[in-house]
Write a protein that holds these residues in place. Structure first.
Motif, short mmCIF file in Angstrom:
data_model
loop_
_atom_site.label_atom_id
_atom_site.label_comp_id
_atom_site.label_asym_id
_atom_site.label_seq_id
_atom_site.Cartn_x
_atom_site.Cartn_y
_atom_site.Cartn_z
N LEU A 34 0.84 -1.19 0.00
CA LEU A 34 0.00 0.00 0.00
C LEU A 34 0.88 1.25 0.00
O LEU A 34 2.00 1.23 0.50
N TYR A 67 0.71 5.43 1.10
CA TYR A 67 -0.01 6.43 1.87
C TYR A 67 0.65 7.78 1.69
O TYR A 67 1.86 7.89 1.47
N LYS A 70 0.94 11.60 3.62
CA LYS A 70 0.74 12.21 4.94
C LYS A 70 1.10 13.68 4.90
O LYS A 70 2.23 14.05 4.55
N PRO A 120 -2.07 9.54 8.11
CA PRO A 120 -1.84 9.11 6.72
C PRO A 120 -3.15 8.77 6.02
O PRO A 120 -4.07 8.24 6.64
N PHE A 141 -4.84 6.80 2.61
CA PHE A 141 -4.58 5.75 1.63
C PHE A 141 -4.60 6.31 0.22
O PHE A 141 -5.45 7.12 -0.13
N PHE A 156 4.50 7.23 2.24
CA PHE A 156 4.96 6.00 2.87
C PHE A 156 4.49 4.81 2.06
O PHE A 156 3.32 4.74 1.68
N TYR A 169 0.82 -4.37 9.39
CA TYR A 169 1.33 -3.55 8.30
C TYR A 169 2.65 -2.95 8.74
O TYR A 169 2.75 -2.37 9.82
N ILE A 170 3.64 -3.08 7.87
CA ILE A 170 4.97 -2.54 8.16
C ILE A 170 5.23 -1.40 7.18
O ILE A 170 5.09 -1.58 5.96
N PHE A 171 5.64 -0.26 7.72
CA PHE A 171 5.81 0.93 6.92
C PHE A 171 7.27 1.22 6.61
O PHE A 171 8.17 0.90 7.39
N GLY A 172 7.47 1.84 5.46
CA GLY A 172 8.78 2.33 5.09
C GLY A 172 9.10 3.63 5.81
O GLY A 172 8.30 4.15 6.58
N THR A 173 10.26 4.14 5.52
CA THR A 173 10.78 5.30 6.22
C THR A 173 10.25 6.62 5.67
O THR A 173 10.45 7.66 6.29
N TYR A 184 0.25 2.97 16.32
CA TYR A 184 1.55 3.28 15.73
C TYR A 184 2.15 4.51 16.42
O TYR A 184 1.44 5.35 16.97
N GLN A 199 10.79 10.11 11.40
CA GLN A 199 10.95 8.66 11.29
C GLN A 199 9.73 8.01 10.65
O GLN A 199 8.74 8.67 10.31
N SER A 200 9.82 6.69 10.50
CA SER A 200 8.72 5.93 9.92
C SER A 200 7.61 5.73 10.94
O SER A 200 7.73 6.11 12.10
N LEU A 201 6.53 5.13 10.50
CA LEU A 201 5.45 4.72 11.39
C LEU A 201 5.83 3.35 11.95
O LEU A 201 5.97 2.37 11.20
N LEU A 244 4.92 0.21 14.45
CA LEU A 244 3.81 -0.45 15.14
C LEU A 244 4.17 -0.69 16.59
O LEU A 244 5.20 -1.29 16.89
N LYS A 274 -6.93 -2.05 2.80
CA LYS A 274 -6.86 -0.64 3.16
C LYS A 274 -6.82 -0.49 4.67
O LYS A 274 -7.63 -1.08 5.38
N LEU A 275 -5.89 0.30 5.13
CA LEU A 275 -5.74 0.61 6.55
C LEU A 275 -6.08 2.07 6.73
O LEU A 275 -5.52 2.93 6.04
N PHE A 305 -6.47 5.51 9.18
CA PHE A 305 -5.82 6.12 10.33
C PHE A 305 -6.67 7.22 10.96
O PHE A 305 -7.41 7.93 10.26
N GLY A 306 -6.50 7.37 12.26
CA GLY A 306 -7.00 8.56 12.92
C GLY A 306 -6.09 9.73 12.60
O GLY A 306 -5.06 9.58 11.93
#
Lengths: 114, 114
Positions: free
Chosen positions: A34, A36, A38, A44, A46, A89, A102-106, B35, B41-43, B45, B102-103, B105-106
């Protein structure tokens, strides 16, 4: 251990041109990806996603390409607009032990110049 | 889709105190994700919260520092305990009501610890 990496912390592009944001991953078990966007002081939002069984997905100005053999994906924005200026991201979806995450990039900060 | 209300939106706290962040979703969801985004930095978890069971924490995060409650399918809280300046971050809750595609976010909680 950063499993999802975006090696370019920032990118500047002229309005109307193409923006290409890149993302690399290390875990071959990821089966969904995915992107995102921000803005400051917001969560973030989608943009677009792609399944690991596909190599391309398109939605309006946004196209995501996936190269599984290279463990690489990219987001193309054409044409770029000043409102696209934000941090982008990529994220990977992983199923593990009966649950998922879900693992996010930098992140890559995109600046579209008018 | 999902609409997530997160509060407070921002807070400035003293070292050694605790802050509880609330997350309310407009639909029932099985899993909620918390998160953290440290400056630049990244997000990352922190933990995954299922209703009716203990939260699952990621490596580097512990329940004593980040206790989570999940009393029902639409609400969760994250507490940042015994805060230090290193806890200054944006904290985000998120849900994936439709599955992995799809994730959501708040809007995030901007925490500054003095």
């Amino acid at each position: 251990d950063q499993q999802v990496k975006q090696n370019s912390p920032s990118l500047s592009v002229q309005e109307g041109r193409i923006s290409i944001l890149n993302c690399d991953y290390t875990n071959s078990m990821f089966d969904y990806f995915l992107w995102y966007k921000k803005y400051p002081a917001e969560g973030p939002t989608f943009l677009i996603s792609i399944s690991s069984i596909k190599d391309k997905n398109e939605d309006g100005r946004f196209t995501v390409f996936l190269n599984k053999s290279a463990k690489h994906l990219s987001l193309h924005i054409v044409p770029s607009q000043p409102g696209d200026s934000a941090v982008y991201f990529c994220a990977a979806f992983l199923v593990r032990s009966g649950t998922y995450k879900y693992i996010f990039g930098t992140g890559t900060r995109l600046k579209v110049l008018a | 889709s999902a609409v997530i209300s997160q509060k407070p939106s921002r807070d400035i706290c003293q070292r050694g105190t605790s802050l509880t962040i609330q997350c309310q979703v407009d639909s029932q969801v099985t899993m909620m994700f918390w998160y953290r985004q440290q400056p630049g930095q990244s997000l990352t978890l922190i933990a995954t919260a299922n209703q009716g069971s203990e939260a699952t924490y990621e490596s580097g995060f512990v329940i004593d520092k980040f206790p989570i409650s999940r009393p029902n399918l639409t609400f969760s809280t994250l507490t940042v305990s015994n805060m230090s300046p290193e806890d200054s971050s944006i904290y985000l809750c998120s849900v994936a009501p439709g599955g992995k595609e799809k994730l959501f976010f708040g809007s995030g909680t901007q925490l500054s610890v003095l």
